[in-house]
Write a protein that holds these residues in place. Structure first.
Motif, PDB file in Angstrom:
ATOM      1  N   ASP A   1      23.707  34.006 -10.620  1.00 34.39           N
ATOM      2  CA  ASP A   1      24.525  33.834  -9.422  1.00 34.39           C
ATOM      3  C   ASP A   1      24.656  35.148  -8.655  1.00 34.39           C
ATOM      4  O   ASP A   1      25.349  36.070  -9.094  1.00 34.39           O
ATOM      5  CB  ASP A   1      25.905  33.323  -9.836  1.00 34.39           C
ATOM      6  CG  ASP A   1      26.802  33.033  -8.663  1.00 34.39           C
ATOM      7  OD1 ASP A   1      26.285  32.652  -7.593  1.00 34.39           O
ATOM      8  OD2 ASP A   1      28.034  33.200  -8.802  1.00 34.39           O
TER       9      ASP A   1
ATOM     10  N   ASN B   1      24.636  33.209  -2.478  1.00 38.39           N
ATOM     11  CA  ASN B   1      25.628  32.758  -1.514  1.00 38.39           C
ATOM     12  C   ASN B   1      26.780  33.764  -1.506  1.00 38.39           C
ATOM     13  O   ASN B   1      27.633  33.735  -2.398  1.00 38.39           O
ATOM     14  CB  ASN B   1      26.134  31.356  -1.873  1.00 38.39           C
ATOM     15  CG  ASN B   1      27.041  30.770  -0.805  1.00 38.39           C
ATOM     16  OD1 ASN B   1      27.766  31.481  -0.122  1.00 38.39           O
ATOM     17  ND2 ASN B   1      27.005  29.456  -0.654  1.00 38.39           N
TER      18      ASN B   1
ATOM     19  N   TYR C   1      29.299  33.942   0.378  1.00 38.58           N
ATOM     20  CA  TYR C   1      30.547  33.416   0.931  1.00 38.58           C
ATOM     21  C   TYR C   1      31.341  32.603  -0.092  1.00 38.58           C
ATOM     22  O   TYR C   1      32.569  32.703  -0.154  1.00 38.58           O
ATOM     23  CB  TYR C   1      30.253  32.560   2.172  1.00 38.58           C
ATOM     24  CG  TYR C   1      29.460  33.307   3.218  1.00 38.58           C
ATOM     25  CD1 TYR C   1      30.053  34.310   3.980  1.00 38.58           C
ATOM     26  CD2 TYR C   1      28.108  33.036   3.413  1.00 38.58           C
ATOM     27  CE1 TYR C   1      29.316  35.018   4.926  1.00 38.58           C
ATOM     28  CE2 TYR C   1      27.372  33.731   4.352  1.00 38.58           C
ATOM     29  CZ  TYR C   1      27.984  34.725   5.108  1.00 38.58           C
ATOM     30  OH  TYR C   1      27.253  35.428   6.035  1.00 38.58           O
ATOM     31  N   GLN C   2      30.655  31.796  -0.866  1.00 39.29           N
ATOM     32  CA  GLN C   2      31.318  31.020  -1.908  1.00 39.29           C
ATOM     33  C   GLN C   2      31.109  31.745  -3.236  1.00 39.29           C
ATOM     34  O   GLN C   2      30.118  31.546  -3.929  1.00 39.29           O
ATOM     35  CB  GLN C   2      30.759  29.599  -1.959  1.00 39.29           C
ATOM     36  CG  GLN C   2      31.076  28.791  -0.714  1.00 39.29           C
ATOM     37  CD  GLN C   2      30.534  27.374  -0.780  1.00 39.29           C
ATOM     38  OE1 GLN C   2      29.450  27.130  -1.310  1.00 39.29           O
ATOM     39  NE2 GLN C   2      31.284  26.438  -0.223  1.00 39.29           N
TER      40      GLN C   2
ATOM     41  N   TYR D   1      32.119  27.859  -8.110  1.00 40.60           N
ATOM     42  CA  TYR D   1      31.025  27.522  -7.199  1.00 40.60           C
ATOM     43  C   TYR D   1      29.683  27.567  -7.924  1.00 40.60           C
ATOM     44  O   TYR D   1      28.801  26.728  -7.687  1.00 40.60           O
ATOM     45  CB  TYR D   1      31.005  28.494  -6.020  1.00 40.60           C
ATOM     46  CG  TYR D   1      32.176  28.347  -5.083  1.00 40.60           C
ATOM     47  CD1 TYR D   1      32.297  27.222  -4.265  1.00 40.60           C
ATOM     48  CD2 TYR D   1      33.169  29.323  -5.026  1.00 40.60           C
ATOM     49  CE1 TYR D   1      33.379  27.081  -3.403  1.00 40.60           C
ATOM     50  CE2 TYR D   1      34.248  29.188  -4.163  1.00 40.60           C
ATOM     51  CZ  TYR D   1      34.357  28.071  -3.356  1.00 40.60           C
ATOM     52  OH  TYR D   1      35.422  27.932  -2.506  1.00 40.60           O
TER      53      TYR D   1
ATOM     54  N   ASN E   1      29.239  24.471 -10.101  1.00 48.76           N
ATOM     55  CA  ASN E   1      28.934  23.293  -9.282  1.00 48.76           C
ATOM     56  C   ASN E   1      27.473  23.297  -8.852  1.00 48.76           C
ATOM     57  O   ASN E   1      26.800  22.256  -8.862  1.00 48.76           O
ATOM     58  CB  ASN E   1      29.847  23.258  -8.059  1.00 48.76           C
ATOM     59  CG  ASN E   1      29.807  21.923  -7.348  1.00 48.76           C
ATOM     60  OD1 ASN E   1      29.973  20.883  -7.968  1.00 48.76           O
ATOM     61  ND2 ASN E   1      29.557  21.941  -6.044  1.00 48.76           N
ATOM     62  N   GLU E   2      26.956  24.473  -8.494  1.00 46.77           N
ATOM     63  CA  GLU E   2      25.546  24.585  -8.116  1.00 46.77           C
ATOM     64  C   GLU E   2      24.638  24.269  -9.303  1.00 46.77           C
ATOM     65  O   GLU E   2      23.594  23.615  -9.149  1.00 46.77           O
ATOM     66  CB  GLU E   2      25.258  25.987  -7.598  1.00 46.77           C
ATOM     67  CG  GLU E   2      23.782  26.296  -7.328  1.00 46.77           C
ATOM     68  CD  GLU E   2      23.193  25.467  -6.200  1.00 46.77           C
ATOM     69  OE1 GLU E   2      21.954  25.351  -6.136  1.00 46.77           O
ATOM     70  OE2 GLU E   2      23.973  24.944  -5.378  1.00 46.77           O
TER      71      GLU E   2
ATOM     72  N   HIS F   1      37.697  25.489  -7.696  1.00 47.34           N
ATOM     73  CA  HIS F   1      37.266  26.745  -7.089  1.00 47.34           C
ATOM     74  C   HIS F   1      38.398  27.737  -6.852  1.00 47.34           C
ATOM     75  O   HIS F   1      38.210  28.714  -6.128  1.00 47.34           O
ATOM     76  CB  HIS F   1      36.554  26.457  -5.762  1.00 47.34           C
ATOM     77  CG  HIS F   1      35.428  25.474  -5.874  1.00 47.34           C
ATOM     78  ND1 HIS F   1      34.408  25.624  -6.784  1.00 47.34           N
ATOM     79  CD2 HIS F   1      35.181  24.316  -5.208  1.00 47.34           C
ATOM     80  CE1 HIS F   1      33.554  24.600  -6.660  1.00 47.34           C
ATOM     81  NE2 HIS F   1      34.014  23.797  -5.722  1.00 47.34           N
TER      82      HIS F   1
ATOM     83  N   GLU G   1      39.797  28.882 -12.239  1.00 50.23           N
ATOM     84  CA  GLU G   1      39.300  27.507 -12.246  1.00 50.23           C
ATOM     85  C   GLU G   1      39.520  26.825 -13.596  1.00 50.23           C
ATOM     86  O   GLU G   1      39.623  25.591 -13.675  1.00 50.23           O
ATOM     87  CB  GLU G   1      37.817  27.456 -11.851  1.00 50.23           C
ATOM     88  CG  GLU G   1      36.826  27.843 -12.924  1.00 50.23           C
ATOM     89  CD  GLU G   1      36.804  29.335 -13.241  1.00 50.23           C
ATOM     90  OE1 GLU G   1      36.437  29.689 -14.372  1.00 50.23           O
ATOM     91  OE2 GLU G   1      37.144  30.134 -12.354  1.00 50.23           O
TER      92      GLU G   1
ATOM     93  N   GLU H   1      40.605  38.765  -4.612  1.00 51.20           N
ATOM     94  CA  GLU H   1      39.318  38.088  -4.563  1.00 51.20           C
ATOM     95  C   GLU H   1      38.642  38.172  -5.925  1.00 51.20           C
ATOM     96  O   GLU H   1      38.898  39.099  -6.704  1.00 51.20           O
ATOM     97  CB  GLU H   1      38.411  38.710  -3.494  1.00 51.20           C
ATOM     98  CG  GLU H   1      38.949  38.578  -2.074  1.00 51.20           C
ATOM     99  CD  GLU H   1      38.031  39.232  -1.057  1.00 51.20           C
ATOM    100  OE1 GLU H   1      37.111  39.973  -1.472  1.00 51.20           O
ATOM    101  OE2 GLU H   1      38.232  38.995   0.154  1.00 51.20           O
TER     102      GLU H   1
END
Length: 428
Positions: A90, A112, A114-115, A120, A123-124, A232, A236, A405
């Motif tokens: 990731d 990615n 942004y996510q 995330y 889920n991918e 998310h 989580e 974050e």
């Protein structure tokens, strides 16, 4: 003024005691029955394997450690043809995907910016698997972090417990680096306590357990019902555990499935991670408070237990400290003595320290053989455990006012299962 502060601290102390009184019973239950049940489990006859599993690993720049996890999964005593291993690199900038493929996993990559976060990524990973085969081909999915190592009986132990009808399972979480610092030891003692004195009693008393980030199993039925992994928030795992409590999905605990992971060593790393956890607790509570309270009103003890998990005692303690400081400053500006503050705060901190020391000491003694480090360090870190836990007070207060974050934790401790379980480390 001192009398007023004593009253405030007494009220806060009574609220905490009453709210968490059930955990005293959990502790007594764990002390009374866990060792006996472990002996019984050791005498169990293995069931004939028939269920198919997929191990899922989401990793970001983990080329140094991911190979050992995959090796430990490939060394399971569960039939290899019934266990597939998937990795999602990731947003990685290193050779995580290549190392995973070389170790025998099916690896994908995701970019990615942004996510961001494990939710995330998971889920991918489910989407990637679904594009190749139905998720229903698997009975359940086993979720790991790249720094984990698992015992050779992990999958077969989870399989036996899963057969009892649970929707989700969590495992016994131990540490690769207990003795690296007082910080890593603090984490380690907490996770050992969570397994022995929270999840084990929950399991035996037929109330929901809670997953804690890694080393858990989730049935394909739930994944298909969810359409993937729609969790998310910053924590989580707690979000998912809360949803399970409100929806009645059963989370069990497998004491025989042993997982080792790497804990943060420095306080700065720990501060960032626990700041995210604290903020995540607040997010979960804000999102699911009404559902949890509705569950409590219906008589769901699992909903009450989860509410206590996501409303940490550190919040009430922090509020008590703020009240103490405010009252003492008001007293000083009106000509009183600041000594009132010192006496009140010291009394509060000492009572908290002693409570946390008892919890840490009980955990250290009962799990003594499972803690891999020198005996003197085990004793020392039982005394520093309360200090580690008390740092949650400023962390929880800061999380109320700080934007947080998700950020990855760097893992560098490369160890094989044989090195972790080296007999000399148990009592040396």
């Amino acid at each position: 003024m001192l009398r007023f502060l004593d009253q405030v601290n007494t009220i806060v102390g009574m609220l905490l005691f009453l709210a968490y009184l059930y955990q005293v019973f959990y502790t007594l239950y764990g002390l009374a029955f866990c060792r006996r049940d472990r002996r019984k489990a050791a005498r169990q006859t293995p069931a004939k394997p028939s269920r198919r599993y997929a191990a899922l690993i989401c990793a970001r720049n983990e080329e140094s450690v991911i190979g050992e996890l995959i090796s430990s999964l490939r060394a399971q005593d569960y039939p290899a043809e019934l266990l597939d291993i998937y990795v999602l690199a990731d947003n990685s900038t290193d050779a995580t995907a290549r190392v995973a493929r070389q170790a025998g996993a099916i690896a994908f990559e995701r970019f990615n910016p942004y996510q961001v976060g494990k939710g995330y990524a998971l889920n991918e990973l489910f989407s990637q698997i679904r594009s190749r085969r139905p998720l229903s081909d698997y009975d359940a999915f086993l979720v790991f972090d790249a720094d984990n190592i698992v015992d050779s009986h992990f999958v077969s132990a989870m399989d036996r417990t899963f057969a009892q009808g649970y929707d989700v399972l969590t495992s016994y979480r131990n540490s690769k680096n207990f003795a690296s610092s007082w910080v890593s030891a603090g984490y380690s003692i907490w996770f050992l306590r969570e397994a022995r004195f929270l999840n084990y009693p929950r399991m035996k008393l037929h109330t929901n357990c809670a997953i804690s980030g890694t080393g858990f199993l989730v049935s394909s039925k739930i994944i298909e019902e969810n359409g993937g992994w729609p969790y998310h928030l910053l924590t989580e795992d707690i979000q998912f555990s809360t949803v399970c409590a409100t929806k009645g999905w059963r989370i069990g605990y497998c004491d025989d499935a042993i997982l080792y992971d790497e804990q943060p060593v420095t306080f700065s790393q720990s501060w960032r991670q626990r700041m995210r956890w604290s903020k995540g607790y607040l997010q979960v509570f804000r999102k699911y408070a009404s559902e949890l309270f509705s569950g409590i009103a219906r008589g769901s003890f699992s909903c009450y237990d989860m509410t206590m998990n996501i409303m940490p005692a550190a919040v009430l303690t922090g509020l008590s400290v703020v009240v103490n400081i405010g009252a003492a400053i008001a007293n000083a500006t009106s000509g009183g003595s600041m000594a009132v503050l010192a006496v009140s705060v010291l009394q509060t901190l000492m009572s908290l320290y002693l409570t946390l020391f008892v919890l840490g000491a009980i955990t250290t003694v009962t799990e003594w053989k499972n803690i891999r480090c020198a005996a003197w360090k085990k004793v020392l870190y039982a005394f520093t455990f309360p200090l580690f836990m008390l740092t949650y007070v400023p962390i929880c207060i800061a999380s109320l006012f700080t934007k947080v974050e998700w950020k990855p934790i760097c893992h560098t401790r490369v160890m094989t299962l044989e090195q972790i379980e080296e007999p000399g480390l148990r009592a040396s």
